[in-house]
Write a protein that holds these residues in place. Structure first.
Motif, PDB file in Angstrom:
ATOM      1  N   SER A   9       0.828  -1.185   0.000  1.00  0.00           N
ATOM      2  CA  SER A   9       0.000   0.000   0.000  1.00  0.00           C
ATOM      3  C   SER A   9       0.873   1.249   0.000  1.00  0.00           C
ATOM      4  O   SER A   9       2.090   1.168   0.130  1.00  0.00           O
ATOM      5  CB  SER A   9      -0.920  -0.001   1.226  1.00  0.00           C
ATOM      6  OG  SER A   9      -0.149   0.047   2.413  1.00  0.00           O
ATOM      7  N   GLU A  10       0.220   2.380  -0.171  1.00  0.00           N
ATOM      8  CA  GLU A  10       0.879   3.671  -0.107  1.00  0.00           C
ATOM      9  C   GLU A  10       0.383   4.431   1.107  1.00  0.00           C
ATOM     10  O   GLU A  10      -0.753   4.261   1.544  1.00  0.00           O
ATOM     11  CB  GLU A  10       0.572   4.515  -1.361  1.00  0.00           C
ATOM     12  CG  GLU A  10       1.318   4.098  -2.597  1.00  0.00           C
ATOM     13  CD  GLU A  10       0.731   2.874  -3.273  1.00  0.00           C
ATOM     14  OE1 GLU A  10      -0.454   2.565  -3.050  1.00  0.00           O
ATOM     15  OE2 GLU A  10       1.461   2.210  -4.024  1.00  0.00           O
ATOM     16  N   PHE A 106       5.046  10.237   9.998  1.00  0.00           N
ATOM     17  CA  PHE A 106       4.343   9.584   8.894  1.00  0.00           C
ATOM     18  C   PHE A 106       5.271   8.661   8.119  1.00  0.00           C
ATOM     19  O   PHE A 106       4.875   7.579   7.703  1.00  0.00           O
ATOM     20  CB  PHE A 106       3.706  10.624   7.969  1.00  0.00           C
ATOM     21  CG  PHE A 106       2.453  11.225   8.549  1.00  0.00           C
ATOM     22  CD1 PHE A 106       1.255  10.549   8.482  1.00  0.00           C
ATOM     23  CD2 PHE A 106       2.492  12.457   9.165  1.00  0.00           C
ATOM     24  CE1 PHE A 106       0.103  11.096   9.025  1.00  0.00           C
ATOM     25  CE2 PHE A 106       1.350  13.016   9.711  1.00  0.00           C
ATOM     26  CZ  PHE A 106       0.148  12.331   9.645  1.00  0.00           C
ATOM     27  N   ARG A 107       6.516   9.078   7.936  1.00  0.00           N
ATOM     28  CA  ARG A 107       7.495   8.227   7.253  1.00  0.00           C
ATOM     29  C   ARG A 107       7.702   6.927   8.053  1.00  0.00           C
ATOM     30  O   ARG A 107       7.738   5.831   7.479  1.00  0.00           O
ATOM     31  CB  ARG A 107       8.817   8.978   7.102  1.00  0.00           C
ATOM     32  CG  ARG A 107       9.852   8.231   6.280  1.00  0.00           C
ATOM     33  CD  ARG A 107      11.176   8.979   6.206  1.00  0.00           C
ATOM     34  NE  ARG A 107      11.073  10.340   5.724  1.00  0.00           N
ATOM     35  CZ  ARG A 107      11.018  10.695   4.445  1.00  0.00           C
ATOM     36  NH1 ARG A 107      11.058   9.763   3.510  1.00  0.00           N
ATOM     37  NH2 ARG A 107      10.937  11.960   4.100  1.00  0.00           N
ATOM     38  N   ALA A 108       7.819   7.050   9.367  1.00  0.00           N
ATOM     39  CA  ALA A 108       8.009   5.868  10.220  1.00  0.00           C
ATOM     40  C   ALA A 108       6.780   4.966  10.205  1.00  0.00           C
ATOM     41  O   ALA A 108       6.902   3.736  10.200  1.00  0.00           O
ATOM     42  CB  ALA A 108       8.345   6.304  11.647  1.00  0.00           C
ATOM     43  N   ALA A 115       4.598   0.133   3.826  1.00  0.00           N
ATOM     44  CA  ALA A 115       3.946   0.931   2.792  1.00  0.00           C
ATOM     45  C   ALA A 115       4.951   1.874   2.141  1.00  0.00           C
ATOM     46  O   ALA A 115       5.967   2.232   2.745  1.00  0.00           O
ATOM     47  CB  ALA A 115       2.793   1.732   3.400  1.00  0.00           C
ATOM     48  N   HIS A 116       4.660   2.273   0.941  1.00  0.00           N
ATOM     49  CA  HIS A 116       5.464   3.247   0.217  1.00  0.00           C
ATOM     50  C   HIS A 116       5.043   4.641   0.695  1.00  0.00           C
ATOM     51  O   HIS A 116       3.876   5.007   0.585  1.00  0.00           O
ATOM     52  CB  HIS A 116       5.214   3.067  -1.277  1.00  0.00           C
ATOM     53  CG  HIS A 116       5.959   4.013  -2.141  1.00  0.00           C
ATOM     54  ND1 HIS A 116       5.459   4.454  -3.336  1.00  0.00           N
ATOM     55  CD2 HIS A 116       7.166   4.605  -2.001  1.00  0.00           C
ATOM     56  CE1 HIS A 116       6.320   5.280  -3.888  1.00  0.00           C
ATOM     57  NE2 HIS A 116       7.361   5.386  -3.110  1.00  0.00           N
ATOM     58  N   ALA A 164      13.324  15.671   0.997  1.00  0.00           N
ATOM     59  CA  ALA A 164      13.928  15.175  -0.245  1.00  0.00           C
ATOM     60  C   ALA A 164      13.004  14.140  -0.874  1.00  0.00           C
ATOM     61  O   ALA A 164      12.424  13.305  -0.183  1.00  0.00           O
ATOM     62  CB  ALA A 164      15.287  14.554   0.049  1.00  0.00           C
ATOM     63  N   GLY A 165      12.880  14.215  -2.171  1.00  0.00           N
ATOM     64  CA  GLY A 165      12.070  13.244  -2.899  1.00  0.00           C
ATOM     65  C   GLY A 165      10.588  13.562  -2.957  1.00  0.00           C
ATOM     66  O   GLY A 165       9.827  12.819  -3.583  1.00  0.00           O
ATOM     67  N   ALA A 166      10.156  14.657  -2.322  1.00  0.00           N
ATOM     68  CA  ALA A 166       8.733  15.002  -2.352  1.00  0.00           C
ATOM     69  C   ALA A 166       8.344  15.488  -3.743  1.00  0.00           C
ATOM     70  O   ALA A 166       9.134  16.118  -4.444  1.00  0.00           O
ATOM     71  CB  ALA A 166       8.423  16.074  -1.320  1.00  0.00           C
TER      72      ALA A 166
END
Length: 194
Positions: A9-10, A106-108, A115-116, A164-166
């Protein structure tokens, strides 16, 4: 839907100032991907209503103590939700340490769920944001409606720089459907649909 067939999932995080179209884009993204939309007003509105918010009068500081508690419960539920269910969160993040911690949280959460993580920063010019303040749906959803208060908020808090990467999108130049399509394509979610 999106990644349910593959077990992945994302976790989308749509960040932008009030009026940038986070919820509207989130609704389109949910339609495209099947992810659950957990809009910031889903979390905030019960507290805003309890305090008689009208989108014009300033909210007392204790409101944010209660909204954090509600957000903590929602994030705990997401942590325990089936792994194949994707999620879309929306929020405004000003500059500051506490806001930086939100992105990390949220990243954690995405990592813990396998999830991605897909951070998306929505931009929109100040004049366009001010024009959007009087839309009827903003009144109905207890959203900020005072252009002068919006300007003060943006002058005082700004917006947290994107990690980064957003993905960066200008919602003044894109329809909500086009923005959602770009986000889904960027994440690879469309390619995992079956």
């Amino acid at each position: 839907m999106t990644s349910r067939l593959r077990g992945r999932s994302e976790l989308f995080l749509l960040v932008g100032p009030p009026g940038s179209g986070k919820r509207t884009v989130g609704l389109e993204l949910a339609r495209l991907t099947g992810a659950a939309l957990l809009d910031n007003h889903l979390i905030n509105d019960p507290i805003f209503a309890a305090f008689g918010a009208d989108g014009v009068r300033p909210l007392p500081p204790e409101v944010w103590t209660y909204t954090r508690q509600v957000r903590d419960v929602v994030l705990s539920a997401v942590a325990h939700a089936p792994r194949e269910v994707g999620h879309i969160f929306t929020m405004y993040l000003g500059r500051g340490e506490q806001e930086e911690a939100f992105v990390g949280r949220f990243r954690a959460l995405a990592a813990a769920r396998g999830a991605h993580f897909v951070p998306v920063w929505l931009d929109c010019g100040a004049e366009e944001l001010a024009r959007r303040m009087d839309r009827p749906e903003r009144r109905e959803r207890l959203k900020l409606r005072d252009p002068a208060a919006l300007r003060r908020l943006l002058d005082e808090m700004g917006q947290q720089p994107a990690p980064a990467g957003a993905l960066h999108l200008n919602t003044a130049e894109l329809s909500p459907a086009d923005a959602a399509l770009l986000i889904a394509s960027h994440s690879g979610a469309l390619f995992r649909r079956g």
